[in-house]
Design a protein around this motif. Structure first.
Motif, PDB file in Angstrom:
ATOM      1  N   ALA A 180      48.384  36.097  37.295  1.00 21.20           N
ATOM      2  CA  ALA A 180      48.187  34.757  37.843  1.00 21.20           C
ATOM      3  C   ALA A 180      49.493  34.082  38.242  1.00 21.20           C
ATOM      4  CB  ALA A 180      47.455  33.883  36.811  1.00 21.20           C
ATOM      5  N   ARG A 181      50.573  34.343  37.507  1.00 19.48           N
ATOM      6  CA  ARG A 181      51.830  33.617  37.736  1.00 19.48           C
ATOM      7  C   ARG A 181      52.831  34.391  38.607  1.00 19.48           C
ATOM      8  NH1 ARG A 181      49.372  29.520  36.901  1.00 19.48           N
ATOM      9  NH2 ARG A 181      49.694  28.136  35.105  1.00 19.48           N
ATOM     10  N   LYS A 196      53.042  36.479  41.652  1.00 23.83           N
ATOM     11  CA  LYS A 196      52.231  36.877  42.800  1.00 23.83           C
ATOM     12  C   LYS A 196      53.002  37.854  43.682  1.00 23.83           C
ATOM     13  CE  LYS A 196      49.684  32.525  42.730  1.00 23.83           C
ATOM     14  NZ  LYS A 196      49.276  31.310  43.482  1.00 23.83           N
ATOM     15  N   THR A 202      42.721  35.675  34.151  1.00 23.52           N
ATOM     16  CA  THR A 202      43.436  35.414  35.402  1.00 23.52           C
ATOM     17  C   THR A 202      42.875  34.186  36.111  1.00 23.52           C
ATOM     18  OG1 THR A 202      43.887  37.779  35.673  1.00 23.52           O
ATOM     19  CG2 THR A 202      44.125  36.392  37.622  1.00 23.52           C
ATOM     20  N   ARG A 204      44.997  30.597  36.572  1.00 23.89           N
ATOM     21  CA  ARG A 204      45.292  30.124  37.920  1.00 23.89           C
ATOM     22  C   ARG A 204      44.953  28.644  38.087  1.00 23.89           C
ATOM     23  NH1 ARG A 204      43.020  35.289  41.443  1.00 23.89           N
ATOM     24  NH2 ARG A 204      44.958  36.523  41.390  1.00 23.89           N
ATOM     25  N   LYS A 239      37.357  29.738  39.031  1.00 25.93           N
ATOM     26  CA  LYS A 239      38.736  29.631  39.481  1.00 25.93           C
ATOM     27  C   LYS A 239      39.309  30.962  39.903  1.00 25.93           C
ATOM     28  CE  LYS A 239      39.531  25.642  36.492  1.00 25.93           C
ATOM     29  NZ  LYS A 239      40.143  25.137  35.252  1.00 25.93           N
TER      30      LYS A 239
END
Length: 270
Positions: A90-91, A93, A152, A156, A269
């Motif tokens: 998620a963080r 990318k 995830t 996000r 999400k």
């Protein structure tokens, strides 16, 4: 009128869902001398001797301990690794993480039972048959893709400033995750514990292959073997099933208030 129909529909669905538990309680609390085919029995008779007999004959104490060890061990592995993987995807990318995420989604489409034969061959080679650690790893591996997907999606939706503030104060990335982010993940973590915990607690497909010794049997195996040894003694089997069901119900009651929140947040999400 529409609201009334919705209430009726909800009540019917609830009664339909509770009906198997009603039949189970009738069998468990009724003496084996009573015949359901000849007598109309609508309420449990409060006959608790079935539970003592089922506990002794099915060796439920050892089976519950085995199920607890495997379930707690697998859930710990799942939460630890899935949360960190979900945070990284998620963080950070990039193409690699995106590929890993899509691979996880692909793995969700593959039934775990398909891997049983190659896993059995592997477990023989590494000495994993009839061990708790091997069953823990198998159950955790089957549950990781879906758990990573939920984590995830949930992460996000979290604002970055809470982590950035911790990093400015001198906290490392790993430290900010465990101290700041992970406590916020309580809803999705609770959902993952309930879903995977119940699945692992009731796991039969892999357990029947990997746990062959009597001393290593989990609750589903104990009930299955009980039927094979003593035949169709439904009163005792129902009592054994209720004993095995009790810990799962307790866990669900503890975490249920976070369950829906974690599922909806993690899936929407994502």
């Amino acid at each position: 009128m529409r609201k009334f129909l919705k209430i009726i529909a909800i009540l019917l669905i609830t009664l339909l869902a509770l009906f198997p538990f009603y039949i189970l309680s009738l069998l468990a609390f009724t003496p084996s001398s009573m015949n359901f085919a000849k007598e109309l029995i609508l309420l449990p008779k409060g006959y608790i001797e079935n539970f003592g007999a089922a506990w002794e004959k099915a060796k439920m104490g050892r089976s519950i301990l085995n199920s607890l060890i495997i379930t707690l061990g697998a859930v710990t592995v799942i939460v630890s690794f899935a949360s960190m993987a979900g945070y990284a995807i998620a963080r950070v990318k990039n193409k690699v993480n995106r590929l890993i995420f899509y691979l996880m989604l692909g793995c969700m489409m593959i039934p775990g039972i398909i891997n049983t034969v190659p896993l059995y061959t592997l477990m023989i080679k590494i000495g994993g048959i009839n061990t708790h650690w091997a069953m823990i790893l198998v159950c955790a591996a089957n549950a990781l893709p879906f758990s990573v997907f939920l984590y995830t999606g949930f992460i996000r939706g979290l604002p970055l400033n809470i982590e950035e503030a911790a990093i400015i104060d001198g906290c490392t990335k790993i430290g900010s995750f465990w101290r700041i982010v992970f406590p916020i993940l309580k809803p999705v973590t609770s959902a993952i514990i309930i879903i995977n915990g119940l699945n692992i607690w009731n796991n039969y497909a892999q357990a029947v292959f990997f746990l062959q010794k009597q001393s290593m049997r989990t609750i589903p195996l104990a009930i299955s073997m009980f039927y094979q040894q003593y035949g169709a003694k439904w009163h005792l089997m129902a009592a054994a099933a209720m004993i095995g069901l009790a810990p799962a119900v307790v866990i669900f009651i503890i975490f249920q208030k976070y369950f829906i929140k974690g599922i909806t947040a993690g899936s929407v999400k994502g």
